[in-house]
Design a protein around this motif. Structure first.
Motif, PDB file in Angstrom:
ATOM      1  N   ILE A 411      -7.196  -5.673   0.526  1.00 24.74           N
ATOM      2  CA  ILE A 411      -6.664  -4.910  -0.608  1.00 24.74           C
ATOM      3  C   ILE A 411      -6.247  -5.832  -1.751  1.00 24.74           C
ATOM      4  N   ALA A 412      -6.836  -7.024  -1.792  1.00 22.29           N
ATOM      5  CA  ALA A 412      -6.477  -7.979  -2.854  1.00 22.29           C
ATOM      6  C   ALA A 412      -6.777  -7.431  -4.239  1.00 22.29           C
ATOM      7  N   ASP A 413      -7.835  -6.609  -4.363  1.00 16.29           N
ATOM      8  CA  ASP A 413      -8.215  -6.068  -5.670  1.00 16.29           C
ATOM      9  C   ASP A 413      -7.789  -4.616  -5.844  1.00 16.29           C
ATOM     10  N   ALA A 414      -6.948  -4.101  -4.940  1.00 13.39           N
ATOM     11  CA  ALA A 414      -6.577  -2.688  -4.970  1.00 13.39           C
ATOM     12  C   ALA A 414      -5.387  -2.453  -5.893  1.00 13.39           C
ATOM     13  N   ALA A 415      -5.300  -1.253  -6.414  1.00 17.63           N
ATOM     14  CA  ALA A 415      -4.173  -0.850  -7.246  1.00 17.63           C
ATOM     15  C   ALA A 415      -3.100  -0.214  -6.373  1.00 17.63           C
ATOM     16  N   ARG A 416      -1.852  -0.637  -6.613  1.00 19.79           N
ATOM     17  CA  ARG A 416      -0.752  -0.064  -5.847  1.00 19.79           C
ATOM     18  C   ARG A 416      -0.495   1.381  -6.296  1.00 19.79           C
ATOM     19  N   THR A 417      -0.284   2.246  -5.308  1.00 21.31           N
ATOM     20  CA  THR A 417       0.033   3.648  -5.595  1.00 21.31           C
ATOM     21  C   THR A 417       1.369   4.001  -4.943  1.00 21.31           C
ATOM     22  N   ARG A 418       1.738   5.241  -5.092  1.00 24.85           N
ATOM     23  CA  ARG A 418       3.008   5.682  -4.506  1.00 24.85           C
ATOM     24  C   ARG A 418       3.021   5.533  -2.992  1.00 24.85           C
ATOM     25  N   HIS A 419       1.860   5.755  -2.377  1.00 20.64           N
ATOM     26  CA  HIS A 419       1.804   5.767  -0.912  1.00 20.64           C
ATOM     27  C   HIS A 419       1.145   4.523  -0.314  1.00 20.64           C
ATOM     28  N   GLY A 420       0.517   3.684  -1.124  1.00 24.50           N
ATOM     29  CA  GLY A 420      -0.190   2.531  -0.562  1.00 24.50           C
ATOM     30  C   GLY A 420      -1.001   1.804  -1.608  1.00 24.50           C
TER      31      GLY A 420
END
Length: 440
Positions: A411-420
């Protein structure tokens, strides 16, 4: 399509497959005639049982063998299994009882259950480009179809000078030739999977398969393919020799017509799949199988049988050939052997249902009723496939991770969301993705 034969490793593997298939084709004709010699008009029931035993070996052995073979050199494994099959098949000409046929078929097909998924999983590694792999699938289908076309014709010619028992020797030679060709190439080793216990490695491919929507649709299509194929393979000998009163050579020619139809499918599919979605093509093939089986309810004579069997072969090839593309899309490289083994086991589980049904129902209720029942099964399977396999089926899917730690490299390139964490990439079931994302 023939351009991929310029790749030496694939060329040798394709030649090995073709020679092995020719031998197997001779054995298919000989096995039907052996069943007729031992059981007469009940040959369909005997052949259906023998083929059901074959399918049981495939279903039970393939996933387990793949789990144990994960760390075995592919070339050594393939060569040894070819030689084992060559020895076993030499025992078939000497059987005198039906139970002996069943035992030898189980041993022979147990070896094939370990060989075939390993061979199939090697091809994507030899040909990593998707267009090349698509053409390899069609060329492989063409090899199967040429076997269906040429082996019965060769068998018909050989039967004029030898008894059908001699055809089993050709099968043995085909396996030996396959082993020799595999020895001449260096095969890419399987990518090492993360350590798993034997049970988890055995179940891995089944878990990926059943969690992937397009593959659940493929499973239903496997049943439609098995329904059409079982009618042809099990009951052609009974239809031609008992119903129409013709000689052995006409049985071989009818089987060749089925192979010819499937060969046409293999020739047209590479260009068709460049333009039309796999789902559309495969469902159309299932439709041809349904109409062909309904036509077999009313077939009045041998002259009508040949074009009908050719039409069934066309549907069979169209519905079955693209399956490898779906499998390639649906697993990481290190998990492909397990997924190919799952396809091998699950597809043959469908044959395990349709083979004995075609044989036993044909003996008890007659061939028209049998064809009608198989048509209903194929129709139900096609409807199920259309429902299970979404019309919109992209490779890259947006999804969210809720259980991975912040520092996980996935998840290095993932955007943080409310749940994950939210991101998109080509999606397959693996250790980071246990379930298929729900559509919005």
């Amino acid at each position: 399509m023939l351009g991929i034969l310029g790749q030496r490793t694939y060329r040798h593997l394709f030649a090995a497959q073709a020679l092995s298939l020719i031998g197997t084709g001779l054995a298919t004709v000989a096995l039907g005639l052996l069943a007729y010699e031992l059981a007469g008009a009940e040959a369909g029931a005997v052949l259906g049982t023998a083929l059901a035993i074959k399918m049981a070996a495939y279903v039970g052995i393939a996933p387990i063998a793949t789990a144990f073979a994960a760390h075995v050199p592919r070339r050594a494994l393939l060569v040894c299994l070819d030689l084992v099959r060559a020895v076993i098949v030499l025992g078939l000409p000497f059987v005198t009882e039906i139970w002996q046929v069943y035992v030898l078929i189980f041993l022979l097909q147990s070896a094939s259950a370990a060989f075939t998924p390993t061979f199939q999983a090697t091809i994507p590694d030899v040909l990593p480009d998707e267009r090349d792999y698509t053409r390899a699938l069609s060329l492989s289908r063409l090899a199967y179809d040429l076997e269906s076309l040429l082996s019965p014709m060769a068998a018909a010619a050989l039967l004029t000078v030898i008894s059908f028992h001699g055809l089993f020797a050709g099968t043995s030679l085909g396996f030996v030739a396959s082993a020799v060709l595999v020895v001449t190439v260096v095969l890419p080793g399987p990518q090492r999977p993360e350590y798993r216990g034997i049970y988890e490695r055995t179940m891995l491919g089944l878990r990926i398969y059943l969690a992937t929507p397009r593959l659940r649709g493929l499973l239903a299509l496997n049943l439609a393919v098995a329904a059409g194929g079982a009618m042809v393979i099990v009951n052609t000998v009974v239809l031609v020799q008992s119903e129409f009163g013709l000689a052995q050579q006409w049985t071989a020619l009818a089987l060749a017509a089925f192979g010819g139809g499937s060969m046409v499918a293999a020739l047209v599919l590479p260009r068709l799949l460049d333009k039309v979605a796999d789902r559309t093509v495969m469902l159309a093939g299932a439709g041809l199988l349904i109409f062909g089986l309904l036509g077999a309810v009313f077939v009045p004579g041998y002259g009508w049988l040949l074009p009908l069997w050719a039409g069934l072969g066309l549907g069979y090839g169209i519905a079955q050939t693209p399956a490898g593309r779906l499998l390639r899309r649906s697993a990481a490289p290190e998990d492909r052997p397990a997924l190919f083994a799952a396809q091998f086991a699950l597809s043959h589980a469908c044959w395990l249902i349709t083979y004995p049904l075609a044989g036993w129902l044909g003996a008890a209720a007659g061939l028209p009723a049998t064809s009608a029942v198989l048509a209903l099964i194929a129709a139900g399977a096609a409807v199920a496939a259309a429902g299970l396999w979404p019309r919109h089926d992209p490779d890259t899917i947006e999804h969210e991770h809720r259980s991975l730690d912040d520092g996980d490299p996935h998840i290095a390139d993932a955007a943080r969301t409310r749940h994950g964490f939210h991101h998109a990439h080509p999606f397959v079931i693996d250790s980071n993705h246990r379930n298929w994302p729900r559509p919005d």
